[in-house]
Motif scaffolding. Structure first.
Motif, PDB file in Angstrom:
ATOM      1  N   LYS A 209      24.806  11.902 -40.394  1.00 20.22           N
ATOM      2  CA  LYS A 209      24.546  10.576 -40.260  1.00 20.22           C
ATOM      3  C   LYS A 209      22.930  10.337 -40.651  1.00 20.22           C
ATOM      4  CE  LYS A 209      24.612   6.251 -37.512  1.00 20.22           C
ATOM      5  NZ  LYS A 209      24.600   5.495 -36.548  1.00 20.22           N
ATOM      6  N   LEU A 210      22.537   9.776 -41.674  1.00 15.68           N
ATOM      7  CA  LEU A 210      21.130   9.712 -42.084  1.00 15.68           C
ATOM      8  C   LEU A 210      20.967   8.311 -41.795  1.00 15.68           C
ATOM      9  CD1 LEU A 210      21.024  11.785 -45.055  1.00 15.68           C
ATOM     10  CD2 LEU A 210      20.559  12.505 -42.652  1.00 15.68           C
ATOM     11  N   ASP A 211      20.126   7.651 -40.724  1.00 27.26           N
ATOM     12  CA  ASP A 211      19.993   6.292 -40.589  1.00 27.26           C
ATOM     13  C   ASP A 211      18.755   5.852 -41.430  1.00 27.26           C
ATOM     14  OD1 ASP A 211      21.667   5.987 -38.100  1.00 27.26           O
ATOM     15  OD2 ASP A 211      19.980   7.192 -36.939  1.00 27.26           O
ATOM     16  N   ALA A 212      18.751   4.531 -41.773  1.00 20.84           N
ATOM     17  CA  ALA A 212      17.872   3.907 -42.434  1.00 20.84           C
ATOM     18  C   ALA A 212      16.450   4.488 -41.850  1.00 20.84           C
ATOM     19  CB  ALA A 212      17.884   2.513 -42.421  1.00 20.84           C
ATOM     20  N   GLY A 213      15.523   4.841 -42.541  1.00 14.84           N
ATOM     21  CA  GLY A 213      14.251   5.105 -42.058  1.00 14.84           C
ATOM     22  C   GLY A 213      14.048   6.782 -41.766  1.00 14.84           C
ATOM     23  N   THR A 214      15.267   7.412 -42.079  1.00 15.57           N
ATOM     24  CA  THR A 214      15.126   8.774 -42.034  1.00 15.57           C
ATOM     25  C   THR A 214      14.315   9.361 -43.269  1.00 15.57           C
ATOM     26  OG1 THR A 214      17.397   8.762 -41.099  1.00 15.57           O
ATOM     27  CG2 THR A 214      16.613  10.838 -42.300  1.00 15.57           C
ATOM     28  N   GLU A 215      13.600  10.335 -43.029  1.00 15.31           N
ATOM     29  CA  GLU A 215      12.549  10.944 -44.071  1.00 15.31           C
ATOM     30  C   GLU A 215      13.151  12.256 -44.667  1.00 15.31           C
ATOM     31  OE1 GLU A 215       8.817  11.329 -42.500  1.00 15.31           O
ATOM     32  OE2 GLU A 215       8.387   9.054 -42.349  1.00 15.31           O
ATOM     33  N   LEU A 216      13.172  12.270 -46.049  1.00 14.99           N
ATOM     34  CA  LEU A 216      13.637  13.638 -46.612  1.00 14.99           C
ATOM     35  C   LEU A 216      12.672  14.002 -47.554  1.00 14.99           C
ATOM     36  CD1 LEU A 216      16.835  11.931 -48.015  1.00 14.99           C
ATOM     37  CD2 LEU A 216      16.683  13.167 -45.882  1.00 14.99           C
ATOM     38  N   VAL A 217      12.632  15.335 -47.825  1.00 15.03           N
ATOM     39  CA  VAL A 217      11.843  16.065 -48.625  1.00 15.03           C
ATOM     40  C   VAL A 217      12.628  16.234 -50.047  1.00 15.03           C
ATOM     41  CG1 VAL A 217      10.193  17.978 -49.283  1.00 15.03           C
ATOM     42  CG2 VAL A 217      10.132  17.084 -47.120  1.00 15.03           C
ATOM     43  N   ILE A 218      12.276  15.887 -51.134  1.00 19.14           N
ATOM     44  CA  ILE A 218      13.378  16.160 -52.537  1.00 19.14           C
ATOM     45  C   ILE A 218      12.375  16.808 -53.281  1.00 19.14           C
ATOM     46  CG2 ILE A 218      14.559  14.076 -51.883  1.00 19.14           C
ATOM     47  CD1 ILE A 218      13.224  12.815 -54.028  1.00 19.14           C
ATOM     48  N   LYS A 219      13.080  17.523 -54.363  1.00 21.73           N
ATOM     49  CA  LYS A 219      12.272  18.303 -55.406  1.00 21.73           C
ATOM     50  C   LYS A 219      12.946  17.840 -56.603  1.00 21.73           C
ATOM     51  CE  LYS A 219      12.873  22.509 -55.779  1.00 21.73           C
ATOM     52  NZ  LYS A 219      12.698  24.181 -55.520  1.00 21.73           N
ATOM     53  N   SER A 220      12.012  17.322 -57.876  1.00 21.48           N
ATOM     54  CA  SER A 220      12.586  17.074 -59.106  1.00 21.48           C
ATOM     55  C   SER A 220      13.072  18.103 -59.643  1.00 21.48           C
ATOM     56  CB  SER A 220      11.647  16.176 -59.815  1.00 21.48           C
ATOM     57  OG  SER A 220      10.474  17.088 -60.094  1.00 21.48           O
ATOM     58  N   THR A 221      14.269  17.962 -60.606  1.00 23.46           N
ATOM     59  CA  THR A 221      15.132  19.192 -61.191  1.00 23.46           C
ATOM     60  C   THR A 221      15.047  19.011 -62.713  1.00 23.46           C
ATOM     61  OG1 THR A 221      16.916  18.002 -60.824  1.00 23.46           O
ATOM     62  CG2 THR A 221      16.123  19.594 -59.045  1.00 23.46           C
ATOM     63  N   ARG A 222      14.334  17.900 -63.207  1.00 25.64           N
ATOM     64  CA  ARG A 222      14.335  17.996 -64.831  1.00 25.64           C
ATOM     65  C   ARG A 222      12.929  17.217 -65.221  1.00 25.64           C
ATOM     66  NH1 ARG A 222      18.834  13.190 -66.161  1.00 25.64           N
ATOM     67  NH2 ARG A 222      17.403  13.583 -68.328  1.00 25.64           N
TER      68      ARG A 222
END
Length: 222
Positions: A209-222
Motif C-alpha cells: 500500500k502506497l499512500d498519497a504522499g509516499t516518496e519514491l526514487v525512480i530512474k529513467s530508462t530511455r
C-alpha cells in the motif's frame, strides 16, 4: 550680328532644357526599375530547436498524488506524481499507470507491484514521453524491497505463516499437557498448529500500500 547671337542663345537655352528633362526622365526610369528588382529569399536556414529529453539513467525523487493499494487497485489504474528533485525537473508532473499486480499465495509468497511511467510534463508545459523504473520506496513499511526490475515487493508470507503456526502449536501443546499429559500435549500441538495456519489463511495475502504522499526514487530508462 546681335540677332544671330540672341537666336543662338535661345537655341542653347532650349537645348539645355531638353537635356535636363531627358536626364530627369532617365533617372526616374532607373529608380523605378531598381524598385521592381526581385529580392531573392535568404538561403540561411533557421536554427532547428531540438525537443527536450530526459537523459537515460536520471534519478528523480517523486511524491505520489494518488493512493495505490494492491488489495484495491487493478492493472491499468492511472496515477500522477510530482518531481521533488533534481532541481531542473522540480515541480514537473509525471503520469503513469499500474502495470502489474501479482498477489501472494494464501500461505506463502510475496505480493508484487509494478508501476509504469508514461510521460512527464515540465514546468514550461512541455510534454515528454517518459519511461522509468522504481529504485526505492521511502518510509513505507508494506514495501519491503524493490528488485532489479523495479518491482515493489511486500514481506514474505511464508515467514508470517510459520510464526503464527508455531505459536498456535506451542499454546495447544501447553493446554493439552495440562488436560491429558504427554498424549494430550501431542494432540494439542496438532490442533494448535492447525488453528494457527487457519487464521493466516483467513487473513488473506500480503499487500503493498502506497499512500498519497509516499516518496519514491525512480530512474529513467530511455
Amino acid at each position: 550680328m546681335c540677332k544671330v547671337s540672341n537666336s543662338f542663345r535661345l537655341a542653347l537655352f532650349a537645348l539645355g532644357i531638353v537635356l535636363a528633362v531627358t536626364a530627369l526622365s532617365v533617372d526616374a526610369n532607373a529608380q523605378t526599375k531598381s524598385k521592381k528588382k526581385t529580392v531573392k529569399p535568404s538561403t540561411v536556414k533557421p536554427a532547428t530547436v531540438k525537443p527536450t529529453t530526459i537523459p537515460r539513467g536520471t534519478e528523480m525523487k517523486i511524491r505520489l498524488e494518488n493512493e495505490i493499494d494492491t488489495k484495491e487497485s487493478k492493472d491499468g489504474d492511472r496515477f500522477t506524481a510530482v518531481v521533488l528533485t533534481p532541481s531542473q525537473y522540480a515541480d514537473a508532473t509525471i503520469e503513469g499507470h499500474v502495470s502489474r499486480i501479482e498477489q501472494s499465495g494464501k500461505l506463502k509468497g510475496k505480493t508484487e507491484l509494478s508501476l509504469a511511467f508514461d510521460r512527464i510534463r515540465l514546468r514550461n508545459g512541455e510534454n515528454i514521453v517518459f519511461d522509468a523504473q522504481v529504485v526505492e520506496v521511502i518510509g513505507e513499511k508494506s514495501a519491503k524491497n524493490v528488485d532489479e526490475e523495479g518491482n515493489i515487493e511486500s514481506g514474505s508470507k511464508g515467514k508470517t505463516t510459520a510464526i503464527r503456526t508455531g505459536g498456535g502449536a506451542a499454546i495447544g501443546a501447553a493446554v493439552g499437557a495440562i488436560a491429558g499429559g504427554g498424549k494430550g500435549a501431542a494432540i494439542g500441538a496438532i490442533v494448535g498448529g492447525a488453528a494457527g495456519a487457519g487464521s493466516t489463511y483467513i487473513q488473506g495475502s500480503n499487500k503493498v500500500k502506497l499512500d498519497a504522499g509516499t516518496e519514491l526514487v525512480i530512474k529513467s530508462t530511455r
